[in-house]
Design a protein around this motif. Structure first.
Motif, PDB file in Angstrom:
ATOM      1  N   PRO A  18       0.816  -1.222   0.000  1.00 54.87           N
ATOM      2  CA  PRO A  18       0.000   0.000   0.000  1.00 54.87           C
ATOM      3  C   PRO A  18       0.851   1.274   0.000  1.00 54.87           C
ATOM      4  O   PRO A  18       0.490   2.255  -0.650  1.00 54.87           O
ATOM      5  CB  PRO A  18      -0.814  -0.113   1.290  1.00 54.87           C
ATOM      6  N   VAL A  19       1.985   1.245   0.685  1.00 52.47           N
ATOM      7  CA  VAL A  19       2.858   2.421   0.714  1.00 52.47           C
ATOM      8  C   VAL A  19       3.399   2.711  -0.686  1.00 52.47           C
ATOM      9  O   VAL A  19       3.449   3.857  -1.124  1.00 52.47           O
ATOM     10  CB  VAL A  19       4.020   2.225   1.713  1.00 52.47           C
ATOM     11  N   ARG A  20       3.768   1.677  -1.404  1.00 55.89           N
ATOM     12  CA  ARG A  20       4.301   1.870  -2.754  1.00 55.89           C
ATOM     13  C   ARG A  20       3.220   2.325  -3.718  1.00 55.89           C
ATOM     14  O   ARG A  20       3.502   3.062  -4.662  1.00 55.89           O
ATOM     15  CB  ARG A  20       4.976   0.599  -3.239  1.00 55.89           C
ATOM     16  N   VAL A  21       1.983   1.930  -3.488  1.00 55.54           N
ATOM     17  CA  VAL A  21       0.879   2.412  -4.314  1.00 55.54           C
ATOM     18  C   VAL A  21       0.675   3.907  -4.065  1.00 55.54           C
ATOM     19  O   VAL A  21       0.477   4.685  -5.005  1.00 55.54           O
ATOM     20  CB  VAL A  21      -0.412   1.616  -4.035  1.00 55.54           C
ATOM     21  N   VAL A  22       0.760   4.335  -2.816  1.00 50.78           N
ATOM     22  CA  VAL A  22       0.637   5.759  -2.487  1.00 50.78           C
ATOM     23  C   VAL A  22       1.783   6.545  -3.135  1.00 50.78           C
ATOM     24  O   VAL A  22       1.573   7.641  -3.672  1.00 50.78           O
ATOM     25  CB  VAL A  22       0.620   5.971  -0.954  1.00 50.78           C
ATOM     26  N   ILE A  23       2.986   5.997  -3.109  1.00 48.13           N
ATOM     27  CA  ILE A  23       4.132   6.649  -3.751  1.00 48.13           C
ATOM     28  C   ILE A  23       3.864   6.823  -5.242  1.00 48.13           C
ATOM     29  O   ILE A  23       4.095   7.899  -5.809  1.00 48.13           O
ATOM     30  CB  ILE A  23       5.419   5.831  -3.511  1.00 48.13           C
ATOM     31  N   ALA A  24       3.353   5.782  -5.880  1.00 46.66           N
ATOM     32  CA  ALA A  24       3.063   5.856  -7.318  1.00 46.66           C
ATOM     33  C   ALA A  24       1.991   6.901  -7.617  1.00 46.66           C
ATOM     34  O   ALA A  24       2.110   7.666  -8.584  1.00 46.66           O
ATOM     35  CB  ALA A  24       2.635   4.484  -7.828  1.00 46.66           C
ATOM     36  N   VAL A  25       0.974   6.971  -6.791  1.00 47.64           N
ATOM     37  CA  VAL A  25      -0.091   7.962  -6.992  1.00 47.64           C
ATOM     38  C   VAL A  25       0.461   9.376  -6.815  1.00 47.64           C
ATOM     39  O   VAL A  25       0.140  10.283  -7.595  1.00 47.64           O
ATOM     40  CB  VAL A  25      -1.278   7.698  -6.030  1.00 47.64           C
ATOM     41  N   CYS A  26       1.328   9.562  -5.814  1.00 44.46           N
ATOM     42  CA  CYS A  26       1.937  10.883  -5.587  1.00 44.46           C
ATOM     43  C   CYS A  26       2.755  11.326  -6.798  1.00 44.46           C
ATOM     44  O   CYS A  26       2.769  12.513  -7.139  1.00 44.46           O
ATOM     45  CB  CYS A  26       2.844  10.856  -4.356  1.00 44.46           C
ATOM     46  N   LEU A  27       3.440  10.407  -7.435  1.00 41.44           N
ATOM     47  CA  LEU A  27       4.269  10.756  -8.579  1.00 41.44           C
ATOM     48  C   LEU A  27       3.477  10.863  -9.877  1.00 41.44           C
ATOM     49  O   LEU A  27       3.866  11.594 -10.791  1.00 41.44           O
ATOM     50  CB  LEU A  27       5.400   9.732  -8.734  1.00 41.44           C
ATOM     51  N   PHE A  28       2.354  10.177  -9.960  1.00 45.24           N
ATOM     52  CA  PHE A  28       1.562  10.149 -11.185  1.00 45.24           C
ATOM     53  C   PHE A  28       0.535  11.290 -11.256  1.00 45.24           C
ATOM     54  O   PHE A  28       0.196  11.744 -12.351  1.00 45.24           O
ATOM     55  CB  PHE A  28       0.856   8.789 -11.290  1.00 45.24           C
ATOM     56  N   ALA A  29       0.063  11.762 -10.116  1.00 46.47           N
ATOM     57  CA  ALA A  29      -0.999  12.780 -10.076  1.00 46.47           C
ATOM     58  C   ALA A  29      -0.654  14.065 -10.841  1.00 46.47           C
ATOM     59  O   ALA A  29      -1.500  14.572 -11.592  1.00 46.47           O
ATOM     60  CB  ALA A  29      -1.362  13.094  -8.627  1.00 46.47           C
ATOM     61  N   PRO A  30       0.548  14.632 -10.694  1.00 45.74           N
ATOM     62  CA  PRO A  30       0.845  15.855 -11.449  1.00 45.74           C
ATOM     63  C   PRO A  30       0.790  15.653 -12.968  1.00 45.74           C
ATOM     64  O   PRO A  30       0.373  16.563 -13.695  1.00 45.74           O
ATOM     65  CB  PRO A  30       2.261  16.223 -11.005  1.00 45.74           C
ATOM     66  N   PHE A  31       1.200  14.488 -13.448  1.00 42.03           N
ATOM     67  CA  PHE A  31       1.142  14.232 -14.882  1.00 42.03           C
ATOM     68  C   PHE A  31      -0.293  14.247 -15.377  1.00 42.03           C
ATOM     69  O   PHE A  31      -0.601  14.865 -16.403  1.00 42.03           O
ATOM     70  CB  PHE A  31       1.795  12.885 -15.227  1.00 42.03           C
ATOM     71  N   VAL A  32      -1.160  13.595 -14.655  1.00 42.86           N
ATOM     72  CA  VAL A  32      -2.569  13.554 -15.051  1.00 42.86           C
ATOM     73  C   VAL A  32      -3.166  14.954 -15.004  1.00 42.86           C
ATOM     74  O   VAL A  32      -3.844  15.391 -15.940  1.00 42.86           O
ATOM     75  CB  VAL A  32      -3.369  12.598 -14.138  1.00 42.86           C
ATOM     76  N   ALA A  33      -2.889  15.678 -13.942  1.00 44.02           N
ATOM     77  CA  ALA A  33      -3.476  17.006 -13.770  1.00 44.02           C
ATOM     78  C   ALA A  33      -3.015  17.988 -14.848  1.00 44.02           C
ATOM     79  O   ALA A  33      -3.799  18.818 -15.310  1.00 44.02           O
ATOM     80  CB  ALA A  33      -3.122  17.551 -12.389  1.00 44.02           C
ATOM     81  N   LEU A  34      -1.759  17.905 -15.250  1.00 43.65           N
ATOM     82  CA  LEU A  34      -1.238  18.877 -16.205  1.00 43.65           C
ATOM     83  C   LEU A  34      -1.335  18.434 -17.661  1.00 43.65           C
ATOM     84  O   LEU A  34      -1.349  19.275 -18.558  1.00 43.65           O
ATOM     85  CB  LEU A  34       0.205  19.231 -15.843  1.00 43.65           C
ATOM     86  N   LEU A  35      -1.393  17.143 -17.913  1.00 43.36           N
ATOM     87  CA  LEU A  35      -1.546  16.697 -19.300  1.00 43.36           C
ATOM     88  C   LEU A  35      -2.994  16.751 -19.775  1.00 43.36           C
ATOM     89  O   LEU A  35      -3.257  16.737 -20.970  1.00 43.36           O
ATOM     90  CB  LEU A  35      -0.990  15.276 -19.462  1.00 43.36           C
ATOM     91  N   TRP A  36      -3.930  16.831 -18.854  1.00 42.40           N
ATOM     92  CA  TRP A  36      -5.338  16.968 -19.203  1.00 42.40           C
ATOM     93  C   TRP A  36      -5.654  18.461 -19.347  1.00 42.40           C
ATOM     94  O   TRP A  36      -6.308  19.080 -18.513  1.00 42.40           O
ATOM     95  CB  TRP A  36      -6.182  16.303 -18.138  1.00 42.40           C
ATOM     96  N   VAL A  37      -5.180  19.061 -20.423  1.00 37.42           N
ATOM     97  CA  VAL A  37      -5.245  20.502 -20.628  1.00 37.42           C
ATOM     98  C   VAL A  37      -6.682  21.001 -20.717  1.00 37.42           C
ATOM     99  O   VAL A  37      -6.992  22.110 -20.265  1.00 37.42           O
ATOM    100  CB  VAL A  37      -4.445  20.911 -21.882  1.00 37.42           C
ATOM    101  N   GLY A  38      -7.569  20.207 -21.257  1.00 36.77           N
ATOM    102  CA  GLY A  38      -8.956  20.631 -21.395  1.00 36.77           C
ATOM    103  C   GLY A  38      -9.620  20.982 -20.075  1.00 36.77           C
ATOM    104  O   GLY A  38     -10.579  21.750 -20.040  1.00 36.77           O
ATOM    105  N   SER A  39      -9.097  20.453 -18.979  1.00 35.59           N
ATOM    106  CA  SER A  39      -9.703  20.736 -17.676  1.00 35.59           C
ATOM    107  C   SER A  39      -9.358  22.127 -17.155  1.00 35.59           C
ATOM    108  O   SER A  39     -10.054  22.652 -16.294  1.00 35.59           O
ATOM    109  CB  SER A  39      -9.258  19.683 -16.656  1.00 35.59           C
ATOM    110  N   TYR A  40      -8.284  22.738 -17.669  1.00 40.97           N
ATOM    111  CA  TYR A  40      -7.913  24.060 -17.164  1.00 40.97           C
ATOM    112  C   TYR A  40      -7.635  25.072 -18.275  1.00 40.97           C
ATOM    113  O   TYR A  40      -7.088  26.147 -18.003  1.00 40.97           O
ATOM    114  CB  TYR A  40      -6.707  23.959 -16.227  1.00 40.97           C
ATOM    115  N   ALA A  41      -8.031  24.793 -19.483  1.00 42.98           N
ATOM    116  CA  ALA A  41      -7.821  25.710 -20.608  1.00 42.98           C
ATOM    117  C   ALA A  41      -8.925  26.760 -20.639  1.00 42.98           C
ATOM    118  O   ALA A  41      -9.791  26.761 -21.513  1.00 42.98           O
ATOM    119  CB  ALA A  41      -7.760  24.942 -21.917  1.00 42.98           C
ATOM    120  N   LYS A  42      -8.889  27.656 -19.662  1.00 42.35           N
ATOM    121  CA  LYS A  42      -9.877  28.733 -19.579  1.00 42.35           C
ATOM    122  C   LYS A  42      -9.256  29.912 -18.835  1.00 42.35           C
ATOM    123  O   LYS A  42      -8.196  29.783 -18.228  1.00 42.35           O
ATOM    124  CB  LYS A  42     -11.147  28.251 -18.879  1.00 42.35           C
ATOM    125  N   THR A  43      -9.908  31.034 -18.889  1.00 43.02           N
ATOM    126  CA  THR A  43      -9.360  32.224 -18.237  1.00 43.02           C
ATOM    127  C   THR A  43     -10.002  32.505 -16.884  1.00 43.02           C
ATOM    128  O   THR A  43      -9.392  33.160 -16.043  1.00 43.02           O
ATOM    129  CB  THR A  43      -9.530  33.464 -19.130  1.00 43.02           C
TER     130      THR A  43
END
Length: 87
Positions: A18-43
């Motif tokens: 479970p600790v390693r799964v949390v580590i993976a989520v911590c490292l993967f979350a920024p990629f998902v948040a920033l590569l999904w441009v449609g979610s924040y492509a607004k002013t």
């Protein structure tokens, strides 16, 4: 037959905990948040005169730093417990 010696499973096999799964989520979350441009492509909403598109990305710099630091600390703790606290 191959010349590669077989490694016992308990020595070389990766362990998913479970600790390693949390580590993976911590490292993967920024990629998902920033590569999904449609979610924040607004002013809107504008924050202190900065459009949402920009301050969202700046906020993720801070969040990514905190998540990477958390993942690193969890990894250190995981390695200490896995190696019997010898480090």
């Amino acid at each position: 037959m191959s010349d590669v010696p077989e490694v016992p499973p308990e020595v070389g096999a990766p362990v998913v905990t479970p600790v390693r799964v949390v580590i993976a989520v911590c490292l993967f979350a920024p990629f998902v948040a920033l590569l999904w441009v449609g979610s924040y492509a607004k002013t809107d909403p504008v924050f202190i005169g900065i459009p949402f598109f920009y301050w969202y990305q700046m906020l993720w710099v801070l969040i990514s730093t905190a998540l990477t630091m958390t993942a690193y600390k969890l990894w250190q703790r995981d390695q200490r417990t896995r190696h019997g606290g010898n480090r």
